[in-house]
Write a protein that holds these residues in place. Structure first.
Motif, PDB file in Angstrom:
ATOM      1  N   GLY A  50       0.782  -1.222   0.000  1.00  0.00           N
ATOM      2  CA  GLY A  50       0.000   0.000   0.000  1.00  0.00           C
ATOM      3  C   GLY A  50       0.819   1.279   0.000  1.00  0.00           C
ATOM      4  O   GLY A  50       0.264   2.370   0.108  1.00  0.00           O
ATOM      5  N   LEU A  51       2.130   1.181  -0.137  1.00  0.00           N
ATOM      6  CA  LEU A  51       2.986   2.359  -0.167  1.00  0.00           C
ATOM      7  C   LEU A  51       2.865   3.043  -1.526  1.00  0.00           C
ATOM      8  O   LEU A  51       3.018   2.404  -2.561  1.00  0.00           O
ATOM      9  N   HIS A  52       2.591   4.334  -1.516  1.00  0.00           N
ATOM     10  CA  HIS A  52       2.523   5.131  -2.737  1.00  0.00           C
ATOM     11  C   HIS A  52       3.814   5.925  -2.843  1.00  0.00           C
ATOM     12  O   HIS A  52       4.262   6.521  -1.866  1.00  0.00           O
ATOM     13  N   GLY A  53       4.412   5.927  -4.025  1.00  0.00           N
ATOM     14  CA  GLY A  53       5.647   6.668  -4.203  1.00  0.00           C
ATOM     15  C   GLY A  53       6.015   6.789  -5.663  1.00  0.00           C
ATOM     16  O   GLY A  53       5.273   6.393  -6.554  1.00  0.00           O
ATOM     17  N   ILE A  54       7.186   7.363  -5.875  1.00  0.00           N
ATOM     18  CA  ILE A  54       7.705   7.588  -7.224  1.00  0.00           C
ATOM     19  C   ILE A  54       9.008   6.811  -7.359  1.00  0.00           C
ATOM     20  O   ILE A  54       9.860   6.847  -6.468  1.00  0.00           O
ATOM     21  N   VAL A  55       9.165   6.110  -8.486  1.00  0.00           N
ATOM     22  CA  VAL A  55      10.391   5.355  -8.727  1.00  0.00           C
ATOM     23  C   VAL A  55      11.537   6.341  -8.903  1.00  0.00           C
ATOM     24  O   VAL A  55      11.499   7.211  -9.762  1.00  0.00           O
ATOM     25  N   ASP A  56      12.550   6.206  -8.049  1.00  0.00           N
ATOM     26  CA  ASP A  56      13.693   7.119  -8.073  1.00  0.00           C
ATOM     27  C   ASP A  56      14.882   6.490  -8.780  1.00  0.00           C
ATOM     28  O   ASP A  56      15.639   7.176  -9.449  1.00  0.00           O
ATOM     29  N   ILE A  63      14.075  -1.706  -6.763  1.00  0.00           N
ATOM     30  CA  ILE A  63      13.783  -0.325  -7.139  1.00  0.00           C
ATOM     31  C   ILE A  63      13.888   0.536  -5.890  1.00  0.00           C
ATOM     32  O   ILE A  63      13.673   0.062  -4.782  1.00  0.00           O
ATOM     33  N   VAL A  64      14.246   1.774  -6.078  1.00  0.00           N
ATOM     34  CA  VAL A  64      14.283   2.745  -4.987  1.00  0.00           C
ATOM     35  C   VAL A  64      13.081   3.655  -5.184  1.00  0.00           C
ATOM     36  O   VAL A  64      12.889   4.238  -6.245  1.00  0.00           O
ATOM     37  N   ILE A  65      12.262   3.748  -4.127  1.00  0.00           N
ATOM     38  CA  ILE A  65      11.027   4.521  -4.191  1.00  0.00           C
ATOM     39  C   ILE A  65      11.184   5.770  -3.333  1.00  0.00           C
ATOM     40  O   ILE A  65      11.585   5.688  -2.172  1.00  0.00           O
ATOM     41  N   LYS A  66      10.866   6.902  -3.919  1.00  0.00           N
ATOM     42  CA  LYS A  66      10.891   8.171  -3.191  1.00  0.00           C
ATOM     43  C   LYS A  66       9.480   8.403  -2.655  1.00  0.00           C
ATOM     44  O   LYS A  66       8.506   8.448  -3.405  1.00  0.00           O
ATOM     45  N   CYS A  67       9.385   8.557  -1.334  1.00  0.00           N
ATOM     46  CA  CYS A  67       8.083   8.751  -0.686  1.00  0.00           C
ATOM     47  C   CYS A  67       7.772  10.239  -0.571  1.00  0.00           C
ATOM     48  O   CYS A  67       8.587  11.085  -0.896  1.00  0.00           O
ATOM     49  N   GLY A  70      10.166  12.619   1.237  1.00  0.00           N
ATOM     50  CA  GLY A  70      11.515  12.717   0.705  1.00  0.00           C
ATOM     51  C   GLY A  70      12.395  11.518   1.016  1.00  0.00           C
ATOM     52  O   GLY A  70      13.508  11.436   0.517  1.00  0.00           O
ATOM     53  N   SER A  71      11.918  10.596   1.841  1.00  0.00           N
ATOM     54  CA  SER A  71      12.738   9.428   2.150  1.00  0.00           C
ATOM     55  C   SER A  71      12.771   8.481   0.959  1.00  0.00           C
ATOM     56  O   SER A  71      11.864   8.454   0.134  1.00  0.00           O
ATOM     57  N   ARG A  72      13.837   7.722   0.874  1.00  0.00           N
ATOM     58  CA  ARG A  72      14.000   6.763  -0.215  1.00  0.00           C
ATOM     59  C   ARG A  72      14.026   5.360   0.366  1.00  0.00           C
ATOM     60  O   ARG A  72      14.832   5.074   1.257  1.00  0.00           O
TER      61      ARG A  72
END
Length: 89
Positions: A50-56, A63-67, A70-72
């Motif tokens: 259920g974590l929403h984020g952007i692929v960094d 994959i590293v997700i930016k929340c 600002g945490s990765r």
């Protein structure tokens, strides 16, 4: 002839299960695998948790997700449930 007639319902049930259960599941799994392989930097995603984020960043199997704060966070690619919005090129 009687032996053949007893196998026909069993064979019919197997064919029915294949087309109603097995084949659609294989199609869904193939679509999910394709979506996970086509991830790119900037995609908005939702993980299975259920974590929403952007692929960094994208590594081999991770994959590293930016929340939002600002945490990765680093996740396995298999943890991505859906791509909410594709990155604009």
């Amino acid at each position: 002839m009687d032996g053949l007639m007893t196998l026909v319902p069993l064979l019919l049930m197997f064919v029915l299960f294949y087309f109603l259960l097995i084949r659609p599941q294989q199609k869904r799994q193939k679509a999910v695998s394709q979506m996970q392989n086509e991830l790119q930097k900037g995609d908005r995603i939702v993980t299975i948790g259920g974590l929403h984020g952007i692929v960094d960043a994208i590594e081999e199997g991770k994959i590293v997700i930016k929340c939002g704060d600002g945490s990765r966070l680093t996740y396995d690619r298999n943890a991505v449930r859906e791509v909410a919005e594709k990155a604009t090129v």
